[in-house]
Scaffold this active site. Structure first.
Site, short mmCIF file in Angstrom:
data_model
loop_
_atom_site.label_atom_id
_atom_site.label_comp_id
_atom_site.label_asym_id
_atom_site.label_seq_id
_atom_site.Cartn_x
_atom_site.Cartn_y
_atom_site.Cartn_z
CG ASP A 1 -27.13 31.82 -23.15
OD1 ASP A 1 -26.16 31.63 -23.90
OD2 ASP A 1 -28.31 31.60 -23.48
CE LYS B 1 -27.49 27.99 -28.98
NZ LYS B 1 -28.45 29.00 -28.53
CD GLN C 1 -32.05 29.47 -28.99
OE1 GLN C 1 -31.21 28.68 -28.60
NE2 GLN C 1 -31.74 30.55 -29.69
#
Ligand code: NAP
Length: 301
Positions: A121, A54, A98
């Site tokens: 997200d 990422k 994460q």
């Protein structure tokens, strides 16, 4: 039937990232440097690889990334404190936590602590709720990537019957919400659905997000269906470890009009949409600041 088309996720992700790069450049011309904060708790090897990828992708498109690596014994309170700091930091546009988190951390509390406008997200309940109401919000990256592939492949999705196999919060449910928003008729299947094959065979579009290697073969598919395989499963094959999807690709291929491979299908789209969401968050924050300044001017004059 025509020759089945392989849906190239790498090429589609490159298109999305090309546009992201242009948006980043135009923000920079206005002295705005989009920035993504990535939080990793512990040292799970797979998570470390995801985070590294990422960050690399962010650098490629000109997004500044700030990495926060926290030790495995970090408490929920310590994590919440970091998130609160990032929420108020105006130089940070997106926050990515994460997953999975270590078992002792309250995952829901941590996700809910992220400011919805920085929730790249799309897991905060405000964004989840907004998506289910059909509003334009920061939507989860994997289903957004699947929708992009479907629009590229099928064009107009209106009236198509889509079957989503899997009802997780990160893939199945938001996928169903995005397809409803695109005016599909949507059926969601899960482990308690009786005769899922028969229901799936009615679908023009199948999205498999199950986590069971090669579960779905031709017997699940209507001839000419378009298949998006979200599954990533590591298997041992002839003594070799390799990745396969939830769809038995070789078996399904002659039966479909288009299908994503694993790897090289949905996977690259997830990171591309994380970058897109970061730029969208930066644009939304810029818009909100402008509106605030305009309101202040109106109240003064
Ligand atoms: P998950 O949370 O484990 O959810 C799996 C879903 O599949 C559940 O809703 C489950 O039903 C359903 N299911 C299980 N067995 C079934 C069966 N035999 N028939 C019908 N439904 C069944 O998994 P996830 O997080 O959504 O991930 C799904 C897959 O996508 C995994 O392989 C994951 O690695 C992959 N993935 C890929 C990406 C990417 O970037 N490409 C991103 C995220 C996930 P119940 O709800 O009844 O248990």
């Amino acid at each position: 039937m025509n020759v089945p088309r392989l849906i190239d996720g790498k090429a589609a992700a490159a298109q999305v990232l090309f546009q992201v790069r242009k948006d980043v450049d135009s923000l920079r011309e206005q002295d705005i440097q989009p920035a993504l904060a990535v939080i990793l708790v512990g040292s799970d090897p797979a998570s470390q690889v995801y985070v590294r990828n990422k960050i690399l992708r962010a650098e490629e498109v000109g997004i500044r990334s700030v990495e926060h690596r926290l030790s495995l014994d970090t408490s929920t309170e310590q994590l919440l404190n970091l998130i609160a700091t990032l929420n108020t930091d105006r130089s940070i546009n997106g926050i990515l936590l994460q997953l999975p988190l270590p078992a002792h951390i309250d995952e829901l509390r941590a996700l809910e602590a992220i400011a919805p406008g920085k929730d790249v997200d799309g897991f905060h309940s405000e964004n989840v709720g907004g998506l289910s109401q059909g509003r334009t919000v920061l939507a989860p990256c994997t289903p957004s990537g699947c929708l992009y592939l479907l629009e590229q492949t099928c064009g107009d999705l209106r009236g198509k019957h889509a079957v989503v196999i899997g009802r997780s919060n990160i893939v199945g449910k938001p996928m169903a919400a995005l397809l409803l928003k695109a005016d599909c008729s949507v059926t969601v299947l899960h482990s308690r659905s009786p005769d899922p094959q028969a229901l799936c065979r009615q679908a023009d579009i199948v999205i498999a997000a199950v986590g069971r290697p090669r579960l779905i073969d031709a017997s699940w598919l209507k001839p000419g269906a378009v298949v998006i395989d979200v599954g990533i499963n590591r298997i041992e094959d002839d003594g070799r470890s390799r990745l396969v999807g939830d769809v038995d690709f070789d078996n399904a291929l002659p039966h479909v009009s288009a299908i994503t491979p694993v790897p090289g299908g949905v996977g690259p789209m997830t990171i591309a949409f994380l970058m897109k969401n970061t730029v969208t968050a930066a644009l939304m924050q810029q818009q909100a600041q402008r509106s605030q300044s305009e309101a202040l001017c109106r109240s003064i004059y």
